[in-house]
Enzyme design. Structure first.
Site, PDB file in Angstrom:
ATOM      1  CG  HIS A 313      -0.349   5.617   8.415  1.00 48.67           C
ATOM      2  ND1 HIS A 313       0.388   6.470   9.074  1.00 48.67           N
ATOM      3  CD2 HIS A 313      -2.026   6.945   8.440  1.00 48.67           C
ATOM      4  CE1 HIS A 313      -0.392   7.295   9.443  1.00 48.67           C
ATOM      5  NE2 HIS A 313      -1.497   7.640   9.507  1.00 48.67           N
ATOM      6  CG  ASP A 371      -9.144   5.996   5.541  1.00 43.28           C
ATOM      7  OD1 ASP A 371     -10.005   6.344   6.468  1.00 43.28           O
ATOM      8  OD2 ASP A 371      -8.070   6.859   5.462  1.00 43.28           O
TER       9      ASP A 371
HETATM   10  N1  ACO Z   1       0.504   1.372  -2.706  1.00 41.15           N
HETATM   11  C1  ACO Z   1       1.163   0.701  -3.710  1.00 41.15           C
HETATM   12  N2  ACO Z   1       2.115   1.424  -2.834  1.00 41.15           N
HETATM   13  C2  ACO Z   1       2.872   2.507  -2.206  1.00 41.15           C
HETATM   14  C3  ACO Z   1       1.628   3.092  -1.267  1.00 41.15           C
HETATM   15  C4  ACO Z   1       0.531   2.013  -1.991  1.00 41.15           C
HETATM   16  N3  ACO Z   1      -0.719   2.567  -1.229  1.00 41.15           N
HETATM   17  N4  ACO Z   1       1.602   3.232  -0.877  1.00 41.15           N
HETATM   18  C5  ACO Z   1       3.097   4.059  -1.046  1.00 41.15           C
HETATM   19  N5  ACO Z   1       4.038   3.184  -1.814  1.00 41.15           N
HETATM   20  C6  ACO Z   1       4.971   2.888  -1.874  1.00 41.15           C
HETATM   21  C7  ACO Z   1       5.537   4.269  -2.998  1.00 41.15           C
HETATM   22  O1  ACO Z   1       5.345   3.839  -4.126  1.00 41.15           O
HETATM   23  C8  ACO Z   1       6.987   3.685  -2.384  1.00 41.15           C
HETATM   24  O2  ACO Z   1       7.684   3.332  -3.480  1.00 41.15           O
HETATM   25  P1  ACO Z   1       9.360   2.643  -3.452  1.00 41.15           P
HETATM   26  O3  ACO Z   1      10.063   3.068  -2.771  1.00 41.15           O
HETATM   27  O4  ACO Z   1       9.864   1.920  -5.096  1.00 41.15           O
HETATM   28  O5  ACO Z   1       9.106   4.516  -4.299  1.00 41.15           O
HETATM   29  C9  ACO Z   1       7.041   3.284  -1.239  1.00 41.15           C
HETATM   30  O6  ACO Z   1       6.121   2.607  -1.127  1.00 41.15           O
HETATM   31  C10 ACO Z   1       7.552   3.885  -0.046  1.00 41.15           C
HETATM   32  O7  ACO Z   1       6.138   4.959  -0.310  1.00 41.15           O
HETATM   33  P2  ACO Z   1       5.785   6.704   0.231  1.00 41.15           P
HETATM   34  O8  ACO Z   1       5.065   7.429  -0.643  1.00 41.15           O
HETATM   35  O9  ACO Z   1       7.972   7.052   0.483  1.00 41.15           O
HETATM   36  O10 ACO Z   1       5.269   6.974   1.453  1.00 41.15           O
HETATM   37  P3  ACO Z   1       4.686   7.882   2.288  1.00 41.15           P
HETATM   38  O11 ACO Z   1       4.626   7.307   4.179  1.00 41.15           O
HETATM   39  O12 ACO Z   1       4.815   9.118   1.789  1.00 41.15           O
HETATM   40  O13 ACO Z   1       3.308   7.673   1.726  1.00 41.15           O
HETATM   41  C11 ACO Z   1       0.831   7.671   2.421  1.00 41.15           C
HETATM   42  C12 ACO Z   1       2.012   7.443   2.819  1.00 41.15           C
HETATM   43  C13 ACO Z   1       0.449   8.518   1.346  1.00 41.15           C
HETATM   44  C14 ACO Z   1      -0.195   7.392   3.428  1.00 41.15           C
HETATM   45  C15 ACO Z   1       0.977   6.292   0.902  1.00 41.15           C
HETATM   46  O14 ACO Z   1       0.662   4.959   1.260  1.00 41.15           O
HETATM   47  C16 ACO Z   1      -0.518   5.996  -0.055  1.00 41.15           C
HETATM   48  O15 ACO Z   1      -0.584   7.199  -0.585  1.00 41.15           O
HETATM   49  N6  ACO Z   1      -1.744   5.382   0.364  1.00 41.15           N
HETATM   50  C17 ACO Z   1      -2.658   5.064  -0.218  1.00 41.15           C
HETATM   51  C18 ACO Z   1      -3.089   6.191   0.422  1.00 41.15           C
HETATM   52  C19 ACO Z   1      -4.127   6.104   1.501  1.00 41.15           C
HETATM   53  O16 ACO Z   1      -4.595   4.794   1.970  1.00 41.15           O
HETATM   54  N7  ACO Z   1      -4.122   7.214   2.120  1.00 41.15           N
HETATM   55  C20 ACO Z   1      -4.779   7.214   3.863  1.00 41.15           C
HETATM   56  C21 ACO Z   1      -3.409   7.039   4.880  1.00 41.15           C
HETATM   57  S1  ACO Z   1      -4.171   7.015   6.215  1.00 41.15           S
HETATM   58  C22 ACO Z   1      -5.321   8.330   6.858  1.00 41.15           C
HETATM   59  O17 ACO Z   1      -4.771   9.735   6.612  1.00 41.15           O
HETATM   60  C23 ACO Z   1      -6.213   8.670   7.891  1.00 41.15           C
END
Ligand code: ACO
Length: 436
Positions: A313, A371
């Site tokens: 998140h 979710d």
């Molecule tokens: N699976 C694997 N790796 C992940 C995930 C994931 N679900 N989420 C983040 N990461 C990793 C990224 O690749 C990044 O790795 P790195 O540092 O080696 O490059 C690190 O964790 C940080 O991630 P960011 O992308 O910077 O995190 P951000 O805060 O931008 O993204 C997000 C948040 C978009 C929710 C992301 O975690 C994601 O895509 N999750 C899956 C989709 C999801 O469940 N979305 C629902 C959100 S809740 C809502 O909207 C109600």
């Protein structure tokens, strides 16, 4: 940049750049981190701030929702989400978000009645559904039909009038479940079920989704309670992508129905509201527990483009308080429906166990979000995957409308207009086609 605090005065941050300094006010909210007010920065220093994705920028001040992502705190108007989800009806939460306080019994009765009286759609709106293909995604139908409401309520465009804003708010929150349920019925080729004034918000949505004109429909109280909770847990979440979209569209003075349609579009993506649909697709792809290690290996491999959906998140970096309530609700619903061994739930629990102990996820502070479990609950209730994000939009309409009203009612409200760091070509002269 350094910050100083003079007793009795607001603190300032001092920014030094190229031999010049600027004193920037540091503003304090009721709780949460202070913010540096950089509005004078371009005039005093000739620079903007750079924050792609606005992750570190407070785009507004708001009294509606507070989140502490590190501590897993979510408050609506000061009330913890768990207390609301446990004790309140969704209608009380709507009132709270819109008005700032919980209603007393008299106000609540009046408010619920008004809300119920606005659940019907103009009969002309039925014609909109016929224009869509039967296999249209219900989010496409929702987005188009909510935007089209602006044609039915042109008075709402005069947002300077408070009664117009209040009426548009009630209409949006009351009508969106009807549009959502009809979008589903349309894709099924079934007759639309009209809203019933004797049912509450959650019950009414279940009735419009699952009742058939040919037989009476009995509301299951456990499912209605779960639906009430799901609505509350998704009602608002501070300045997320869709809410910021609504605020941005609204800042131009656009019709509120069009603004909420913009929010629906922003919610649709898999990184936001589309995630619970993506979780179920992911669980189906994994198939069985033996495949989890391979899947986790793929998630860790950055070249695979695979993410563990329902994990991570932007704001919550330790746990999502909504996820805990969802997990409990999930067990209640599956118990009520007599689903003892749900392979998807078993898979989800195993996946969660492995992921929360895996260094990759621990180091990056990736935990299950709201979710991760909501998809399993909705599936068990008979809600098809394509409707998951639609249901999220129904619930979030309360937050969008409350945030839109708050913004419009703020003195000195201005159009949202971010700046940029330009990295394109410097100025150059046009070359005629035959000379290129
Ligand atoms: N699976 C694997 N790796 C992940 C995930 C994931 N679900 N989420 C983040 N990461 C990793 C990224 O690749 C990044 O790795 P790195 O540092 O080696 O490059 C690190 O964790 C940080 O991630 P960011 O992308 O910077 O995190 P951000 O805060 O931008 O993204 C997000 C948040 C978009 C929710 C992301 O975690 C994601 O895509 N999750 C899956 C989709 C999801 O469940 N979305 C629902 C959100 S809740 C809502 O909207 C109600």
């Amino acid at each position: 940049m350094s910050a100083s605090q003079n007793e009795g005065q607001r603190s300032n941050a001092t920014l030094s750049l190229g031999g010049r300094t600027a004193e920037l006010p540091v503003l304090s909210g009721t709780i949460g981190p202070d913010v540096v007010d950089i509005r004078k920065l371009p005039a005093e220093m000739g620079v903007f701030t750079y924050d792609p994705g606005y992750g570190e920028t407070a785009s507004c001040s708001s009294k509606i929702t507070f989140i502490d992502g590190d501590k897993g705190v979510l408050l609506h108007r000061g009330y913890p989400i768990a207390q609301l989800a446990e004790n309140a009806s969704y209608e009380e939460v709507i009132y709270l978000l819109l008005n700032g306080e919980l209603p007393n019994a008299g106000d609540f009765e009046k408010f619920s009645k008004t809300l119920t009286n606005h659940t019907l759609l103009h009969e002309q709106i039925r014609n909109f559904f016929n224009g869509f293909r039967r296999d249209a995604h219900p989010m496409a139908i929702l987005c188009g039909t909510v935007g089209a409401l602006s044609a039915f309520y042109p008075d709402a465009s005069d947002i300077a009038i408070k009664s117009n804003r209040d009426l548009a708010a009630m209409r949006l929150i009351a009508k969106i479940p009807t549009i959502a349920a009809w979008a589903y019925k349309y894709t099924q080729g079934e007759a639309f079920i009209y809203p019933r004034n004797d049912l509450n918000y959650a019950e009414n949505f279940l009735s419009m989704m699952f009742a058939r004109v040919s037989e009476p429909y009995k509301i299951n109280p456990v499912l209605a309670r779960a639906m009430n909770r799901i609505l509350i847990l998704h009602a608002d979440h501070e300045q997320n992508a869709s809410t910021s979209t609504v605020r941005m569209a609204g800042s131009t003075g656009a019709n509120p129905f069009a603004c909420i349609s913009a929010g629906i579009a922003a919610l649709w993506g898999p990184a936001h509201g589309g995630a619970n649909e993506a979780v179920l697709k992911m669980l189906a792809t994994i198939g069985s527990k033996e495949n989890i290690p391979d899947f986790i290996a793929k998630v860790k491999d950055k070249t695979s483009g695979v993410k563990l959906m329902g994990f991570g998140h932007r704001v919550y970096k330790n746990f999502d308080p909504r996820a805990k309530i969802m997990q409990q609700t999930c067990h209640e619903v599956l118990g009520e429906l007599g689903i003892k061994d749900d392979p998807l739930l078993d898979l989800a629990i195993e996946l969660e166990k492995i992921a929360i102990n895996d260094d990759y996820f621990v180091q990056r502070k990736l935990y299950p979000n709201v979710d991760f479990y909501s998809g399993i609950i909705l599936k068990a209730m008979g809600i098809p995957t394509s409707m998951f994000t639609v249901l999220f939009a129904v619930a979030r309409t309360t937050g969008w409308v409350s945030q839109w009203k708050e913004m419009i009612e703020e003195p000195g409200q201005r159009i949202c207009r971010p700046r940029q760091l330009y990295t394109g070509s410097p100025q150059r002269d046009f070359v005629a086609l035959d000379k290129r």
